[in-house]
Design an enzyme around this catalytic site. Structure first.
Site, PDB file in Angstrom:
ATOM      1  N   ARG A   1       0.814  -1.356   0.546  1.00  0.00           N
ATOM      2  CA  ARG A   1      -0.067   0.079  -0.005  1.00  0.00           C
ATOM      3  C   ARG A   1       1.012   1.547   0.297  1.00  0.00           C
ATOM      4  O   ARG A   1       0.854   1.726  -0.977  1.00  0.00           O
ATOM      5  CB  ARG A   1      -0.895  -0.209   1.314  1.00  0.00           C
ATOM      6  CG  ARG A   1      -2.282   1.450   1.431  1.00  0.00           C
ATOM      7  CD  ARG A   1      -2.666   0.588   2.033  1.00  0.00           C
ATOM      8  NE  ARG A   1      -2.990   0.676   3.562  1.00  0.00           N
ATOM      9  CZ  ARG A   1      -3.450   0.440   4.729  1.00  0.00           C
ATOM     10  NH1 ARG A   1      -4.292  -0.003   4.656  1.00  0.00           N
ATOM     11  NH2 ARG A   1      -2.747   0.645   5.424  1.00  0.00           N
TER      12      ARG A   1
ATOM     13  N   HIS B   1       2.971  -2.305   8.233  1.00  0.00           N
ATOM     14  CA  HIS B   1       1.437  -3.011   9.050  1.00  0.00           C
ATOM     15  C   HIS B   1       1.107  -3.974   8.016  1.00  0.00           C
ATOM     16  O   HIS B   1       2.020  -4.118   6.782  1.00  0.00           O
ATOM     17  CB  HIS B   1       0.135  -1.760   7.687  1.00  0.00           C
ATOM     18  CG  HIS B   1      -0.740  -2.025   7.869  1.00  0.00           C
ATOM     19  ND1 HIS B   1      -1.613  -2.492   9.338  1.00  0.00           N
ATOM     20  CD2 HIS B   1      -2.003  -2.799   7.563  1.00  0.00           C
ATOM     21  CE1 HIS B   1      -2.403  -1.908   9.700  1.00  0.00           C
ATOM     22  NE2 HIS B   1      -3.297  -2.401   8.601  1.00  0.00           N
TER      23      HIS B   1
ATOM     24  N   ARG C   1      -1.096   0.251  17.665  1.00  0.00           N
ATOM     25  CA  ARG C   1      -2.254   1.060  16.665  1.00  0.00           C
ATOM     26  C   ARG C   1      -3.700   0.026  17.162  1.00  0.00           C
ATOM     27  O   ARG C   1      -3.991  -1.036  16.170  1.00  0.00           O
ATOM     28  CB  ARG C   1      -1.886   2.039  15.640  1.00  0.00           C
ATOM     29  CG  ARG C   1      -0.136   2.021  15.162  1.00  0.00           C
ATOM     30  CD  ARG C   1      -0.130   2.110  13.908  1.00  0.00           C
ATOM     31  NE  ARG C   1      -0.669   0.952  12.804  1.00  0.00           N
ATOM     32  CZ  ARG C   1       0.751   0.077  13.162  1.00  0.00           C
ATOM     33  NH1 ARG C   1       1.671   0.517  13.045  1.00  0.00           N
ATOM     34  NH2 ARG C   1       0.059  -0.514  11.837  1.00  0.00           N
TER      35      ARG C   1
ATOM     36  N   TYR D   1     -39.797  -1.540  -4.288  1.00  0.00           N
ATOM     37  CA  TYR D   1     -39.238  -1.160  -5.744  1.00  0.00           C
ATOM     38  C   TYR D   1     -39.169  -2.687  -6.423  1.00  0.00           C
ATOM     39  O   TYR D   1     -38.492  -3.764  -5.970  1.00  0.00           O
ATOM     40  CB  TYR D   1     -37.759  -0.408  -6.168  1.00  0.00           C
ATOM     41  CG  TYR D   1     -38.098   0.954  -5.377  1.00  0.00           C
ATOM     42  CD1 TYR D   1     -38.798   2.068  -6.325  1.00  0.00           C
ATOM     43  CD2 TYR D   1     -37.244   1.253  -4.172  1.00  0.00           C
ATOM     44  CE1 TYR D   1     -38.763   2.904  -5.592  1.00  0.00           C
ATOM     45  CE2 TYR D   1     -37.122   2.809  -3.919  1.00  0.00           C
ATOM     46  CZ  TYR D   1     -37.887   3.965  -4.828  1.00  0.00           C
ATOM     47  OH  TYR D   1     -38.527   5.175  -3.918  1.00  0.00           O
TER      48      TYR D   1
ATOM     49  N   CYS E   1     -34.748   0.608   0.282  1.00  0.00           N
ATOM     50  CA  CYS E   1     -34.902   1.865   0.091  1.00  0.00           C
ATOM     51  C   CYS E   1     -33.789   2.688   0.455  1.00  0.00           C
ATOM     52  O   CYS E   1     -32.970   2.815   1.281  1.00  0.00           O
ATOM     53  CB  CYS E   1     -36.761   2.523   0.404  1.00  0.00           C
ATOM     54  SG  CYS E   1     -37.689   1.561  -0.602  1.00  0.00           S
ATOM     55  N   MET E   2     -33.820   3.972  -0.171  1.00  0.00           N
ATOM     56  CA  MET E   2     -32.828   4.648   0.366  1.00  0.00           C
ATOM     57  C   MET E   2     -32.882   5.414   1.716  1.00  0.00           C
ATOM     58  O   MET E   2     -31.554   5.489   2.435  1.00  0.00           O
ATOM     59  CB  MET E   2     -32.995   5.971  -0.676  1.00  0.00           C
ATOM     60  CG  MET E   2     -31.449   7.065  -0.426  1.00  0.00           C
ATOM     61  SD  MET E   2     -31.896   8.355  -0.966  1.00  0.00           S
ATOM     62  CE  MET E   2     -31.813   8.327  -2.895  1.00  0.00           C
ATOM     63  N   ASP E   3     -34.187   5.430   2.208  1.00  0.00           N
ATOM     64  CA  ASP E   3     -33.695   5.204   3.923  1.00  0.00           C
ATOM     65  C   ASP E   3     -35.246   4.547   4.765  1.00  0.00           C
ATOM     66  O   ASP E   3     -35.159   5.087   6.169  1.00  0.00           O
ATOM     67  CB  ASP E   3     -35.388   7.499   3.578  1.00  0.00           C
ATOM     68  CG  ASP E   3     -34.804   7.698   2.847  1.00  0.00           C
ATOM     69  OD1 ASP E   3     -33.742   9.132   2.640  1.00  0.00           O
ATOM     70  OD2 ASP E   3     -35.152   8.773   1.264  1.00  0.00           O
TER      71      ASP E   3
HETATM   72  C1  LIG Z   1      -1.424   1.379   9.131  1.00  0.00           C
HETATM   73  C2  LIG Z   1      -3.000   1.448  10.237  1.00  0.00           C
HETATM   74  N1  LIG Z   1      -2.957   0.915  11.557  1.00  0.00           N
HETATM   75  C3  LIG Z   1      -3.511   0.464  12.451  1.00  0.00           C
HETATM   76  C4  LIG Z   1      -4.826  -0.136  11.935  1.00  0.00           C
HETATM   77  C5  LIG Z   1      -6.249  -0.165  12.690  1.00  0.00           C
HETATM   78  O1  LIG Z   1      -6.141  -1.691  12.552  1.00  0.00           O
HETATM   79  P1  LIG Z   1      -7.158  -2.712  13.271  1.00  0.00           P
HETATM   80  O2  LIG Z   1      -8.587  -1.799  12.989  1.00  0.00           O
HETATM   81  O3  LIG Z   1      -7.448  -3.560  12.974  1.00  0.00           O
HETATM   82  O4  LIG Z   1      -7.197  -2.430  14.730  1.00  0.00           O
HETATM   83  C6  LIG Z   1      -5.629   0.637  10.747  1.00  0.00           C
HETATM   84  C7  LIG Z   1      -6.267   0.456   9.875  1.00  0.00           C
HETATM   85  O5  LIG Z   1      -6.587  -0.168   8.840  1.00  0.00           O
HETATM   86  C8  LIG Z   1      -3.940   0.728   9.369  1.00  0.00           C
HETATM   87  O6  LIG Z   1      -4.328   1.194   8.589  1.00  0.00           O
END
Ligand SMILES: Cc1ncc(COP(=O)(O)O)c(C=O)c1O
Length: 374
Positions: free
Chosen positions: A138, A169, A222, A267, A313-315
């Site tokens: 990425r 990541h 994270r 619909y 539907c939309m809503d």
């Molecule tokens: C670079 C990165 N770190 C951490 C996370 C958190 O991931 P998770 O929600 O699986 O803990 C994400 C979420 O997409 C992320 O893109």
């Protein structure tokens, strides 16, 4: 988007669950490890500021967001903790990030070369975390040589940049199959070898890595989906603690009618009543993030699983009821109703997606209501 405050459909967010999930993960961390709460995308649909406050109360040391404006919203709300922007940004934005003490992921040298003169002119320093692409494909540096070169560049630009962190990541930490994960680890170790001394933050773990590969967490994690009480693997792997889902999605019956066999609903006449039936209408639709793929799935009405009949539907959606129910009867789309439960994972399974998408796709029109359950 306008918030539907006068509408029966609400996402009820239990901040006590956010607190519990963060506190539990914090307790599992090793001495000196920090937890960055991942609150991008409106805290996965749960509400950026409220979630950030609960996470901070539970001991979160910092935050991760995806875009600059999410970081600015946190700063405007008064958060002073480190905030890391995980996405790629234009060098033109370097000044606003530095002015607001936002740290940013950097995955190629051109960002540094182009941002440096802009920062020099403004007399500002920007905190950067080098992104290592060890297999996610990425953003980030892919080879040890590139890492060596960018670290040397940062060494020459210390007046413009603070080399604050380095991270990667993992693409499959939520899987039973570990061979790709191990491949990423091997490449990560190769790249890390050329970085000495290491910056303040060395971080590799999302929720799944923290849960099932805790030997590989660096000095910060994270933490995203686990904070919201959802197992990152779906049901493939068992979570180490007791996650408490933080979101319930509820509504009410706003119309109930008796239709005769042969009556078409919605619909395109995709549903035709086989018998005389009771049909209820619920105010939620694809503009709220409730996908059209959920035709045929169920919601809970007074503890009964009721099929969504006709197109979403939309809503609004229509459901087949087992009997006549009063207007205003409680409907649960995610959560527990009279002893029965529909989870975000159940919704995701039906829609052939992941629970991340189900909760984060709920649009702003659905009012978020905050509660604190113990
Ligand atoms: C670079 C990165 N770190 C951490 C996370 C958190 O991931 P998770 O929600 O699986 O803990 C994400 C979420 O997409 C992320 O893109």
């Amino acid at each position: 988007m306008v918030v539907g405050r006068h509408r029966e459909t609400k996402a009820v967010i239990d901040l006590g669950a956010i607190y519990h999930n963060v506190a539990e993960e914090k307790a599992r961390l090793k001495e000196g490890q920090d937890l960055f709460a991942v609150v991008k995308a409106n805290a996965y649909g749960h509400g950026l500021i409220q979630v950030a406050r609960a996470a901070k109360q539970a001991g979160a040391n910092g935050f991760c967001v995806a875009v600059i404006d999410e970081g600015l919203a946190l700063r405007q709300a008064g958060f002073t903790e480190p905030i890391l922007i995980l996405g790629v940004n234009s060098p033109i934005e370097a000044v606003i990030m530095a002015q607001n003490d936002l740290s940013v992921a950097v995955g190629d040298e051109s960002f540094l070369r182009e941002a440096a003169p802009v920062l020099k002119q403004a007399g500002l320093r920007l905190k950067v975390h080098l992104a290592l692409d060890t297999g996610m494909g990425r953003i980030g540096f892919r080879f040890a040589d590139e890492v060596k070169s960018v670290v040397a560049l940062l060494g020459q630009l210390t007046k413009q940049f603070v080399f604050e962190g380095i991270f990667t990541h993992f693409a499959s930490a939520d899987s039973k199959e570990t061979s790709y994960f191990n491949k990423q680890v091997a490449l990560l170790n190769e790249m890390l070898q050329v970085v000495s001394p290491k910056p303040r933050y060395v971080h590799f773990a999302n929720t799944a890595t923290a849960m099932w590969h805790s030997e590989l967490t660096g000095n910060a994690i994270r933490y995203g989906i686990g904070m919201y009480g959802l197992n990152p693997s779906g049901s493939q792997l068992t979570e180490p603690g007791t996650l408490r889902p933080a979101m319930e999605l509820v509504s009410q019956l706003v119309a109930v009618k008796h239709v005769s066999a042969g009556a078409a609903i919605g619909y395109g006449e995709t549903y035709v009543a086989k018998h005389d039936e009771w049909i209820g209408t619920i105010p939620i639709g694809y503009a709220d993030g409730w996908s059209r793929k959920l035709q045929g799935f169920s919601v809970l009405v007074a503890g009964n699983y009721c099929e969504v009949v006709g197109r979403v539907c939309m809503d609004q959606i229509m459901v087949r009821l087992p009997q006549n129910f009063k207007l205003g009867t409680k409907v649960t789309l995610i959560g527990t109703n009279n002893g029965h439960t529909i989870t975000a994972q159940d919704v995701a399974n039906y829609a052939h997606t992941i629970h991340y998408e189900i909760v984060s796709a709920l649009t702003e029109r659905i009012e978020r209501v905050y509660v604190w359950k113990n």
